[in-house]
Write a protein that holds these residues in place. Structure first.
Motif, mmCIF file in Angstrom:
data_model
loop_
_atom_site.group_PDB
_atom_site.id
_atom_site.type_symbol
_atom_site.label_atom_id
_atom_site.label_comp_id
_atom_site.label_asym_id
_atom_site.label_seq_id
_atom_site.Cartn_x
_atom_site.Cartn_y
_atom_site.Cartn_z
ATOM 1 N N GLY A 64 8.500 10.515 -0.141
ATOM 2 C CA GLY A 64 7.996 9.508 -1.211
ATOM 3 C C GLY A 64 9.179 8.447 -1.424
ATOM 4 N N LEU A 65 10.189 8.904 -1.570
ATOM 5 C CA LEU A 65 11.482 8.374 -1.656
ATOM 6 C C LEU A 65 11.229 7.298 -0.380
ATOM 7 N N ALA A 66 10.930 7.680 0.644
ATOM 8 C CA ALA A 66 11.301 6.997 2.405
ATOM 9 C C ALA A 66 9.454 5.627 1.450
ATOM 10 N N MET A 67 8.464 6.427 1.376
ATOM 11 C CA MET A 67 7.674 5.493 1.231
ATOM 12 C C MET A 67 7.994 3.940 0.123
ATOM 13 N N LEU A 68 8.389 4.751 -1.149
ATOM 14 C CA LEU A 68 9.015 3.328 -1.874
ATOM 15 C C LEU A 68 9.676 2.652 -1.900
ATOM 16 N N SER A 69 10.630 2.755 -0.159
ATOM 17 C CA SER A 69 11.403 1.858 0.215
ATOM 18 C C SER A 69 11.165 0.659 1.300
ATOM 19 N N ALA A 70 9.476 1.360 1.339
ATOM 20 C CA ALA A 70 9.021 0.698 2.741
ATOM 21 C C ALA A 70 8.812 -1.537 1.484
ATOM 22 N N PRO A 71 9.313 -1.547 0.595
ATOM 23 C CA PRO A 71 8.821 -3.098 0.535
ATOM 24 C C PRO A 71 10.467 -3.440 1.150
ATOM 25 N N PRO A 119 2.623 7.643 -7.550
ATOM 26 C CA PRO A 119 1.996 9.109 -7.927
ATOM 27 C C PRO A 119 2.331 10.106 -7.012
ATOM 28 N N TRP A 120 2.438 10.080 -5.381
ATOM 29 C CA TRP A 120 3.262 10.925 -4.728
ATOM 30 C C TRP A 120 4.634 11.744 -5.060
ATOM 31 N N THR A 121 5.299 11.177 -5.466
ATOM 32 C CA THR A 121 6.638 10.640 -5.835
ATOM 33 C C THR A 121 6.724 12.096 -7.046
ATOM 34 N N LEU A 122 6.007 11.025 -8.222
ATOM 35 C CA LEU A 122 6.364 11.840 -9.313
ATOM 36 C C LEU A 122 5.659 13.126 -9.177
ATOM 37 N N PHE A 123 4.661 13.372 -8.839
ATOM 38 C CA PHE A 123 3.317 14.778 -8.049
ATOM 39 C C PHE A 123 4.760 15.762 -8.124
ATOM 40 N N ALA A 124 5.420 15.339 -6.894
ATOM 41 C CA ALA A 124 6.392 16.466 -5.829
ATOM 42 C C ALA A 124 7.769 16.584 -6.825
ATOM 43 N N ILE A 125 7.939 15.851 -7.953
ATOM 44 C CA ILE A 125 9.121 15.677 -8.473
ATOM 45 C C ILE A 125 8.520 17.242 -9.945
ATOM 46 N N PHE A 126 7.208 16.471 -10.559
ATOM 47 C CA PHE A 126 6.737 17.860 -11.091
ATOM 48 C C PHE A 126 6.433 19.147 -10.743
ATOM 49 N N GLY A 170 0.557 -1.271 0.217
ATOM 50 C CA GLY A 170 -0.014 -0.330 -0.088
ATOM 51 C C GLY A 170 1.167 1.461 0.444
ATOM 52 N N ALA A 171 2.278 1.133 0.935
ATOM 53 C CA ALA A 171 2.813 2.444 1.504
ATOM 54 C C ALA A 171 3.421 2.352 -0.452
#
Length: 195
Positions: free
Chosen positions: A86-93, A48-55, A41-42
């Protein structure tokens, strides 16, 4: 203890939880998996969170490389904390996989114990009376979860979040559930020690 390979730290954690005269009949560690229910889930929320922040940072800087000859605009830098989140959430796995090596499940002659590691360690004891509502969630290979209970909380927006706890990610979910049912059937043998 038993013929299971666990770290010295986990072994010490188990020993510190045992009461005098309590004997261990089963020890298992969760199978390391990158994508658990929580980490998946994370991870998918983070895309989209990270992509939006970069955009947003790109838009705030005018979609061009900053030119420092005309001064420095701090406005695009306000997006950096959101990219880091966003990067922290992407590293959840990755964290879910690592936490499996810091967790252990124990069944004794009196209770079931979960010691779940991570940034902090959570220890839960389940006495025979606590095991009445457990159920099993199984994958095709027989691995899965024996869910003993759930916690429910509301976030700041008022949304409900439920988290399952129990013996999660075990190699043989049915055999683990059978062992817990044997413990559950011994309700009156040992009184609950809440002190």
């Amino acid at each position: 203890m038993l013929d299971v390979t666990i770290s010295r730290k986990l072994n010490d954690a188990i020993e510190s939880e045992l009461q005098p005269g309590e004997t261990v009949s089963f020890i298992e560690t969760p199978q390391p998996r990158f994508f658990t229910a929580a980490s998946t889930g994370a991870f998918f929320f983070a895309i989209p969170w990270t992509l939006f922040a970069i955009f947003w940072i790109a838009g705030a800087s005018g979609f061009k490389v900053p030119d420092f000859n005309n001064g420095f605009d701090l406005f695009p830098l306000f997006g950096i904390p959101f990219v880091l989140i966003g990067l922290a959430m992407l590293s959840a796995p990755i964290w879910a996989y690592r936490n499996a090596f810091k967790s252990v499940y124990v069944i004794t002659d009196r209770r079931a114990i979960t010691i779940v590691g991570g940034f902090r360690t959570t220890v839960r004891s389940f006495f025979p009376d606590d095991l009445d509502g457990m159920h099993r969630s199984e994958r095709s290979d027989g691995s899965g979860d024996v869910i003993i209970g759930r916690t429910t909380r509301r976030d700041s927006d008022g949304d409900l979040h439920r988290t399952a706890y129990g013996f999660l990610g075990v190699a043989d979910a049915k055999a683990t559930e059978d062992r817990l049912r044997v413990l559950a059937s011994s309700k009156s043998r040992y009184p609950r020690d809440d002190g």
